[in-house]
Scaffold this active site. Structure first.
Site, PDB file in Angstrom:
ATOM      1  N   ARG A 223       8.914  -8.995  -2.893  1.00  0.00           N
ATOM      2  CA  ARG A 223       8.280  -9.297  -4.179  1.00  0.00           C
ATOM      3  C   ARG A 223       7.692 -10.699  -4.267  1.00  0.00           C
ATOM      4  NH1 ARG A 223      13.314  -9.801  -8.469  1.00  0.00           N
ATOM      5  NH2 ARG A 223      14.599 -11.257  -7.268  1.00  0.00           N
ATOM      6  N   ASP A 269     -17.384  -1.729   1.162  1.00  0.00           N
ATOM      7  CA  ASP A 269     -16.645  -1.035   2.221  1.00  0.00           C
ATOM      8  C   ASP A 269     -17.122   0.413   2.328  1.00  0.00           C
ATOM      9  OD1 ASP A 269     -14.880  -0.952   4.361  1.00  0.00           O
ATOM     10  OD2 ASP A 269     -13.183  -0.322   3.144  1.00  0.00           O
ATOM     11  N   ALA A 307      -9.696   6.156   3.090  1.00  0.00           N
ATOM     12  CA  ALA A 307     -10.443   6.054   4.349  1.00  0.00           C
ATOM     13  C   ALA A 307     -11.752   5.305   4.121  1.00  0.00           C
ATOM     14  CB  ALA A 307     -10.703   7.443   4.919  1.00  0.00           C
ATOM     15  N   GLY A 308     -11.644   4.133   3.488  1.00  0.00           N
ATOM     16  CA  GLY A 308     -12.853   3.404   3.112  1.00  0.00           C
ATOM     17  C   GLY A 308     -13.365   3.912   1.779  1.00  0.00           C
TER      18      GLY A 308
END
Length: 388
Positions: A223, A269, A307-308
């Site tokens: 944390r 991305d 996945a992107g």
């Protein structure tokens, strides 16, 4: 190259301005005396530092050719993107060299592509081999930083590798980062399982950026002492963020941006599945993936792992506006002038005389931006009016 005069509302002030463009550069920006009723805004073109592909074209797929790269450049113009950094992820040594060679050849063949590709982003293979931080990168390709190997790749790229994402958990990373920085390459920390001390050491070596902060990480972290907090706390690191509505919860986005209001950057991305209909796909990034009706892209056999992205940089800007996370000027700057400032130390693409005429004209319907015209180096490269 023709000269032109543009009249629209300045995206920063909402006031009418007249911009004169000569020989590919902004020659003047002045207040317009007459009232403008068009509702059109003028702003710098978007700059995407991390894009893997779009609409079926993949920078990571062997067989992609220079005409594919020309096509994707035109597609990105339609999204208001005037500069982008093709992102090559972890692959075999030979495949990576081949992919870099194709991008370089496209730049050498087509001057308009060379003008648009600000550099290449090498994301891996010098990243964490651990599940979670590795993300959708193939484990078989992951390795320690290797300067000799990187130098071969840089030669294949014609010196165009401008950003390297790596994990500083490797003992070899410190010297590798220093050599990159001395060569004018931006080093970004990402896909990492590094300790806070390793993060600090990477920053000391010259790392200045975090790749899609908050993603490609373990599901559970200590944390207090962990690599996300350490990067967020550093005043030396720019944070790149995927604000597509799937990669980070809105609350996390708000905290990240409030912590670094002057050093936060939007990236897409985007993968080759961006702009495609919902369905099942297969590619180098993630292998078998699913794109659902909401636009979320995830690994078929592990739905909790993304996945992107399947969305554009413009989509990310719109997300911030629609959710009232940021007003227009700040949201747009995170995707346009902030990326260049992070790489060059100063803004080189704002709406000022002397800067390249990389411009977009857009209209805003409620909190949704629609690109009307994209101008690159003083030339109109996309006009939505032509489609009406």
């Amino acid at each position: 190259m023709r000269n032109m005069v543009l009249k629209a509302l300045d995206y920063r002030t909402n006031q009418p301005v007249c911009m004169e463009i000569k020989n590919g550069f902004i020659s003047s920006v002045t207040a317009c005396q007459q009232k403008i009723n068009s509702g059109l805004y003028i702003a710098p073109g978007l700059v995407d530092l991390q894009i893997n592909g779009y609409q079926g074209i993949d920078f990571n797929k062997r067989g992609t050719n220079i005409y594919d790269i020309k096509k994707i450049t035109q597609i990105l113009f339609e999204k208001g993107i005037t500069s982008y950094y093709p992102t090559v992820i972890s692959n075999s040594d030979k495949a990576t060299e081949s992919l870099l060679t194709i991008i370089a050849l496209a730049c050498e063949t087509f001057p308009e592509i060379n003008a648009c590709i600000g550099g290449i982003h090498l994301e891996g293979p010098f990243i964490s081999p651990e599940d979670g931080p590795r993300g959708a990168h193939g484990k078989q390709f992951i390795k320690a930083p290797d300067w000799e190997l990187f130098s071969r790749w840089q030669e294949a790229a014609g010196g165009r590798i401008r950003i390297v994402t790596l994990s500083p958990e490797w003992p070899e990373s410190y010297n590798f980062i220093k050599r990159c920085v001395n060569s004018g390459i931006t080093v970004s920390i990402g896909h990492t399982a590094a300790s806070p001390e390793q993060i600090k050491r990477a920053i000391k070596a010259g790392a200045t950026m975090s790749t899609h902060l908050g993603n490609a990480s373990h599901a559970m972290l200590p944390r207090h002492l962990n690599y996300i907090w350490e990067q967020l706390a550093s005043e030396n690191l720019w944070s790149t963020i995927i604000a597509d509505g799937f990669h980070l919860p809105d609350s996390v986005l708000k905290v990240f941006i409030k912590t670094k209001p002057d050093k936060s950057i939007l990236v897409s991305d985007a993968t080759s599945f961006a702009g495609l209909p919902a369905g099942s796909y297969s590619g180098h990034i993630g292998g078998d993936v699913e794109l659902d009706a909401t636009g979320r892209l995830f690994m078929k056999y592990n739905p909790n792992l993304l996945a992107g992205s399947a969305q554009s940089l413009l989509w990310c800007v719109n997300q911030l506006l629609q959710k009232n996370i940021l007003p227009l000027p700040e949201a747009w700057d995170m995707a346009s002038v902030k990326p260049t400032e992070s790489l060059y130390g100063s803004v080189t693409n704002s709406l000022q005389a002397g800067n390249p005429a990389d411009i977009v004209i857009f209209k805003k319907n409620k909190n949704n931006i629609e690109i009307i015209k994209t101008i690159k180096s003083g030339e109109v490269v996309f006009s939505g009016l032509d489609k009406n």
